[in-house]
Design a protein around this motif. Sequence first.
Motif, mmCIF file in Angstrom:
data_model
loop_
_atom_site.group_PDB
_atom_site.id
_atom_site.type_symbol
_atom_site.label_atom_id
_atom_site.label_comp_id
_atom_site.label_asym_id
_atom_site.label_seq_id
_atom_site.Cartn_x
_atom_site.Cartn_y
_atom_site.Cartn_z
ATOM 1 N N LEU A 168 71.780 7.709 -23.848
ATOM 2 C CA LEU A 168 70.488 7.875 -23.183
ATOM 3 C C LEU A 168 69.365 7.624 -24.179
ATOM 4 O O LEU A 168 69.361 8.185 -25.283
ATOM 5 C CB LEU A 168 70.372 9.280 -22.590
ATOM 6 C CG LEU A 168 71.420 9.640 -21.531
ATOM 7 C CD1 LEU A 168 71.094 10.995 -20.912
ATOM 8 C CD2 LEU A 168 71.520 8.575 -20.446
ATOM 9 N N GLU A 170 65.160 7.426 -25.371
ATOM 10 C CA GLU A 170 64.126 8.459 -25.423
ATOM 11 C C GLU A 170 63.476 8.678 -24.067
ATOM 12 O O GLU A 170 63.186 9.820 -23.684
ATOM 13 C CB GLU A 170 63.068 8.087 -26.461
ATOM 14 C CG GLU A 170 63.571 8.161 -27.900
ATOM 15 C CD GLU A 170 62.461 7.897 -28.908
ATOM 16 O OE1 GLU A 170 61.286 7.781 -28.479
ATOM 17 O OE2 GLU A 170 62.752 7.831 -30.106
ATOM 18 N N LEU A 173 65.848 10.736 -21.861
ATOM 19 C CA LEU A 173 65.915 12.124 -22.310
ATOM 20 C C LEU A 173 64.620 12.859 -21.994
ATOM 21 O O LEU A 173 64.639 14.044 -21.622
ATOM 22 C CB LEU A 173 66.216 12.172 -23.809
ATOM 23 C CG LEU A 173 67.608 11.678 -24.219
ATOM 24 C CD1 LEU A 173 67.710 11.577 -25.739
ATOM 25 C CD2 LEU A 173 68.701 12.578 -23.665
ATOM 26 N N LEU A 176 64.771 13.985 -18.480
ATOM 27 C CA LEU A 176 65.615 15.169 -18.320
ATOM 28 C C LEU A 176 64.856 16.432 -18.719
ATOM 29 O O LEU A 176 64.976 17.479 -18.051
ATOM 30 C CB LEU A 176 66.889 15.035 -19.148
ATOM 31 C CG LEU A 176 67.895 13.975 -18.689
ATOM 32 C CD1 LEU A 176 69.126 14.003 -19.586
ATOM 33 C CD2 LEU A 176 68.295 14.193 -17.239
ATOM 34 N N ILE A 199 64.220 15.597 -28.848
ATOM 35 C CA ILE A 199 64.869 14.428 -28.255
ATOM 36 C C ILE A 199 65.688 13.677 -29.303
ATOM 37 O O ILE A 199 66.808 13.231 -29.041
ATOM 38 C CB ILE A 199 63.808 13.517 -27.606
ATOM 39 C CG1 ILE A 199 63.259 14.187 -26.334
ATOM 40 C CG2 ILE A 199 64.377 12.139 -27.281
ATOM 41 C CD1 ILE A 199 62.095 13.461 -25.701
ATOM 42 N N ALA A 202 69.033 15.322 -30.036
ATOM 43 C CA ALA A 202 70.043 15.170 -28.982
ATOM 44 C C ALA A 202 70.872 13.908 -29.166
ATOM 45 O O ALA A 202 72.006 13.828 -28.682
ATOM 46 C CB ALA A 202 69.373 15.157 -27.614
ATOM 47 N N ASP A 205 72.535 12.372 -26.045
ATOM 48 C CA ASP A 205 73.427 13.243 -25.265
ATOM 49 C C ASP A 205 72.581 14.132 -24.351
ATOM 50 O O ASP A 205 71.961 15.098 -24.800
ATOM 51 C CB ASP A 205 74.267 14.094 -26.224
ATOM 52 C CG ASP A 205 75.330 14.917 -25.507
ATOM 53 O OD1 ASP A 205 75.117 15.279 -24.338
ATOM 54 O OD2 ASP A 205 76.371 15.212 -26.131
ATOM 55 N N GLY A 206 72.567 13.823 -23.056
ATOM 56 C CA GLY A 206 71.752 14.574 -22.113
ATOM 57 C C GLY A 206 72.185 16.018 -21.962
ATOM 58 O O GLY A 206 71.359 16.915 -21.839
ATOM 59 N N LEU A 209 70.982 18.015 -24.939
ATOM 60 C CA LEU A 209 69.532 18.218 -24.850
ATOM 61 C C LEU A 209 69.194 19.354 -23.900
ATOM 62 O O LEU A 209 68.369 20.233 -24.208
ATOM 63 C CB LEU A 209 68.862 16.930 -24.384
ATOM 64 C CG LEU A 209 67.345 17.013 -24.182
ATOM 65 C CD1 LEU A 209 66.636 17.044 -25.522
ATOM 66 C CD2 LEU A 209 66.839 15.863 -23.324
#
Length: 251
Positions: A168, A170, A173, A176, A199, A202, A205-206, A209
């Motif tokens: 994912l 920026e 993320l 999210l 961000i 992470a 990795d959603g 995060l």
Amino acid sequence: MEPHEASLPLFDEEAARPPADRLRPTRLDNVVGQDHLLAPDAPLGRMVARQRLSSAILWGPPGAGKTTIARLLADGGDLLFEPVSATFSGVADLRKVFAAARSRRGIGQGTLLFVDEIHRFNRAQQDSFLPYVEDGTITLIGATTENPSFELNGALLSRTHVLVLKRLDEAALATLLDRAEQLTGHRLPLDGDARRALIAMADGDGRYLLNMAEQLQTLPDTETPLEPPRSPVTSSNAHRCPTRRRKATTT
């Protein structure tokens, strides 16, 4: 015990669910960061539009949306979603799944078998899927963080499409994080630099995060937003997925 105490909930099931699960999209067009697979002219987008879902292997890093996509494909194809983890399941478990899928097929109900960490199945276990994929008893969606060319046998690969999910970016993320704040109704106690640092930590990795965002939401209220550390931010999360350092070869 007072009479009114008996009616008090002892466990809030919704609040106990991880944030990544509570924020799981309910439509494919709400999935972030994977437009190259889900757009109307992309491979999965075309399959859904035609209502003809083929078996596939979803290859990508943790937190990229593999499980979410599989669930939504089942919904879009009016298939029963049957999840299996290769870490905890064996041949006996698979036989039960295949038998149930065959019974459903007899009454016109299809089955999407989602196998998480499919690369953990050995060659013999992978071979057990072949006849059921071939005759349409199941639509197989496997998820893996490892290169399928090395971890899955050729017979299974020849019967599936290998689709590569991206880390994912920026923008995805940030979306999210916005959704997490909308869910709770509270802004994260971060200034702009700290938000960007979160961000970066992470590392695409959603799930990671959103778990970090949940921890920040539990901090005491303060009028002063948190700032990032003075030292340069490094990706402390990158070591969790060795495949991120490999060159992906799409098929």
